[in-house]
Design a protein around this motif. Structure first.
Motif, PDB file in Angstrom:
ATOM      1  N   CYS A   3       0.834  -1.209   0.000  1.00  0.00           N
ATOM      2  CA  CYS A   3       0.000   0.000   0.000  1.00  0.00           C
ATOM      3  C   CYS A   3       0.864   1.252   0.000  1.00  0.00           C
ATOM      4  O   CYS A   3       0.543   2.226  -0.678  1.00  0.00           O
ATOM      5  N   ASN A  55       3.795   1.640  -1.294  1.00  0.00           N
ATOM      6  CA  ASN A  55       4.338   1.836  -2.636  1.00  0.00           C
ATOM      7  C   ASN A  55       3.273   2.317  -3.605  1.00  0.00           C
ATOM      8  O   ASN A  55       3.547   3.132  -4.477  1.00  0.00           O
ATOM      9  N   LYS A  56       2.052   1.831  -3.461  1.00  0.00           N
ATOM     10  CA  LYS A  56       0.968   2.267  -4.343  1.00  0.00           C
ATOM     11  C   LYS A  56       0.578   3.708  -4.080  1.00  0.00           C
ATOM     12  O   LYS A  56       0.086   4.392  -4.949  1.00  0.00           O
ATOM     13  N   ASN A  57       0.796   4.170  -2.851  1.00  0.00           N
ATOM     14  CA  ASN A  57       0.421   5.529  -2.468  1.00  0.00           C
ATOM     15  C   ASN A  57       1.612   6.482  -2.506  1.00  0.00           C
ATOM     16  O   ASN A  57       1.651   7.468  -1.779  1.00  0.00           O
ATOM     17  N   SER A  58       2.609   6.150  -3.284  1.00  0.00           N
ATOM     18  CA  SER A  58       3.779   7.029  -3.460  1.00  0.00           C
ATOM     19  C   SER A  58       4.501   7.398  -2.177  1.00  0.00           C
ATOM     20  O   SER A  58       4.916   8.542  -1.983  1.00  0.00           O
TER      21      SER A  58
END
Length: 99
Positions: free
Chosen positions: A89, A91-94
């Motif tokens: 999560c 990584n997906k949310n920068s």
């Protein structure tokens, strides 16, 4: 914590590992006792300590994660122990994550 540790331990690593093991010995997120579990706990404690150079310590071992986060808080270390799903999560949310 700093004064107590300074009086009883030779290094920050030794103090960290001692606290990690004391938490387990006192029954906080105690690991199941089986052959090799003492060495496993030592490995877990060392991994948590070496992760202090990082922003995150990623492990799916709930007991290790909880003990590591207690040690990080008590030593004033900014590292956060998270599980794999939280890491994904993140990584997906920068890189933005509330732990």
């Amino acid at each position: 914590m700093r004064n107590y540790v300074g009086l009883t331990c030779n290094s920050r690593q030794e103090a960290f590992l001692s606290l990690f093991n004391i938490l387990d010995s006192l029954g906080y997120w105690k690991d199941t006792v089986r052959p090799g579990s003492t060495m496993n706990r030592l490995y877990d404690a060392n991994h948590a300590y070496f992760a202090t150079a990082c922003t995150y310590f990623v492990t799916n071992d709930n007991n290790t994660r909880k003990k590591a986060n207690v040690c990080y808080r008590l030593f004033g270390i900014k590292t956060k122990a998270i599980n794999y799903d939280e890491f994904i999560c993140l990584n997906k949310n920068s890189g933005k994550m509330n732990v």
